[in-house]
Write an enzyme that holds these catalytic residues in place. Structure first.
Site, PDB file in Angstrom:
ATOM      1  N   ILE A  30       0.835  -1.202   0.000  1.00  0.00           N
ATOM      2  CA  ILE A  30       0.000   0.000   0.000  1.00  0.00           C
ATOM      3  C   ILE A  30       0.871   1.253   0.000  1.00  0.00           C
ATOM      4  O   ILE A  30       2.008   1.225   0.469  1.00  0.00           O
ATOM      5  CB  ILE A  30      -0.961   0.000   1.224  1.00  0.00           C
ATOM      6  CG1 ILE A  30      -1.991   1.131   1.124  1.00  0.00           C
ATOM      7  CG2 ILE A  30      -0.182   0.038   2.526  1.00  0.00           C
ATOM      8  CD1 ILE A  30      -3.110   1.029   2.155  1.00  0.00           C
ATOM      9  N   CYS A  31       0.321   2.324  -0.521  1.00  0.00           N
ATOM     10  CA  CYS A  31       0.930   3.650  -0.511  1.00  0.00           C
ATOM     11  C   CYS A  31       2.230   3.657  -1.325  1.00  0.00           C
ATOM     12  O   CYS A  31       2.205   3.495  -2.542  1.00  0.00           O
ATOM     13  CB  CYS A  31       1.125   4.100   0.932  1.00  0.00           C
ATOM     14  SG  CYS A  31       1.238   5.870   1.143  1.00  0.00           S
ATOM     15  N   HIS A  32       3.383   3.833  -0.697  1.00  0.00           N
ATOM     16  CA  HIS A  32       4.675   3.826  -1.389  1.00  0.00           C
ATOM     17  C   HIS A  32       5.289   2.422  -1.435  1.00  0.00           C
ATOM     18  O   HIS A  32       6.320   2.211  -2.070  1.00  0.00           O
ATOM     19  CB  HIS A  32       5.662   4.788  -0.710  1.00  0.00           C
ATOM     20  CG  HIS A  32       5.350   6.217  -0.949  1.00  0.00           C
ATOM     21  ND1 HIS A  32       4.317   6.857  -0.312  1.00  0.00           N
ATOM     22  CD2 HIS A  32       5.910   7.126  -1.777  1.00  0.00           C
ATOM     23  CE1 HIS A  32       4.259   8.109  -0.722  1.00  0.00           C
ATOM     24  NE2 HIS A  32       5.211   8.300  -1.618  1.00  0.00           N
ATOM     25  N   GLY A  33       4.639   1.462  -0.790  1.00  0.00           N
ATOM     26  CA  GLY A  33       5.126   0.090  -0.763  1.00  0.00           C
ATOM     27  C   GLY A  33       5.351  -0.528  -2.137  1.00  0.00           C
ATOM     28  O   GLY A  33       6.292  -1.302  -2.310  1.00  0.00           O
ATOM     29  N   TRP A  35       6.835   0.503  -4.523  1.00  0.00           N
ATOM     30  CA  TRP A  35       8.209   0.749  -4.982  1.00  0.00           C
ATOM     31  C   TRP A  35       9.037  -0.539  -4.868  1.00  0.00           C
ATOM     32  O   TRP A  35       9.865  -0.831  -5.712  1.00  0.00           O
ATOM     33  CB  TRP A  35       8.868   1.818  -4.133  1.00  0.00           C
ATOM     34  CG  TRP A  35       8.989   3.159  -4.768  1.00  0.00           C
ATOM     35  CD1 TRP A  35       8.882   3.465  -6.104  1.00  0.00           C
ATOM     36  CD2 TRP A  35       9.281   4.374  -4.104  1.00  0.00           C
ATOM     37  NE1 TRP A  35       9.080   4.807  -6.286  1.00  0.00           N
ATOM     38  CE2 TRP A  35       9.325   5.393  -5.067  1.00  0.00           C
ATOM     39  CE3 TRP A  35       9.509   4.716  -2.778  1.00  0.00           C
ATOM     40  CZ2 TRP A  35       9.588   6.710  -4.764  1.00  0.00           C
ATOM     41  CZ3 TRP A  35       9.761   6.035  -2.469  1.00  0.00           C
ATOM     42  CH2 TRP A  35       9.801   7.018  -3.459  1.00  0.00           C
TER      43      TRP A  35
END
Length: 114
Positions: A30-33, A35
């Site tokens: 989730i979110c920037h995960g 990447w």
């Protein structure tokens, strides 16, 4: 402090992600995960979502960007932001249930999440 930016540079973290994806185990981010999923090169040809500022990175590795609170593609689950946590959590629980039953089809997961 561990964060997605540091994890994507860690060969052990990348190997772990690749191994789970290859084994068909649920992988949730989730979110920037996502990447980390980009760096592990496991999003090519898959549908995914993430925080707005890193969506270009997903697109650049061949993912199809979807602007939804939770996106299921095979054994990979992605969400955009903290406000998506209720749907993200439901998807994770559904993935773990279906894995335990021995089925990970997207159709089954989507039915469980709804």
């Amino acid at each position: 402090m561990v964060n997605p930016d540091k994890l994507r540079l860690d060969p052990k973290a990348l190997a772990l992600v690749r191994g789970y994806v290859a084994a068909g185990k649920p992988v949730a981010s989730i979110c920037h995960g996502p990447w980390l999923l980009v760096a592990a090169d496991v999003l090519r040809g898959r549908r995914a979502t993430a925080w707005y500022s890193i969506r270009t990175d997903l697109k650049n590795v061949g993912a199809t960007i979807v602007d939804e609170e939770v996106v299921l593609d095979g054994n990979i689950i992605t969400s955009r932001m903290p406000s998506d946590l209720p749907a993200f959590n439901r998807a994770i629980v559904a993935a773990l249930r279906t894995e335990r039953k021995g089925t990970t089809s997207r159709r089954v997961l989507q039915k469980e999440v709804a």
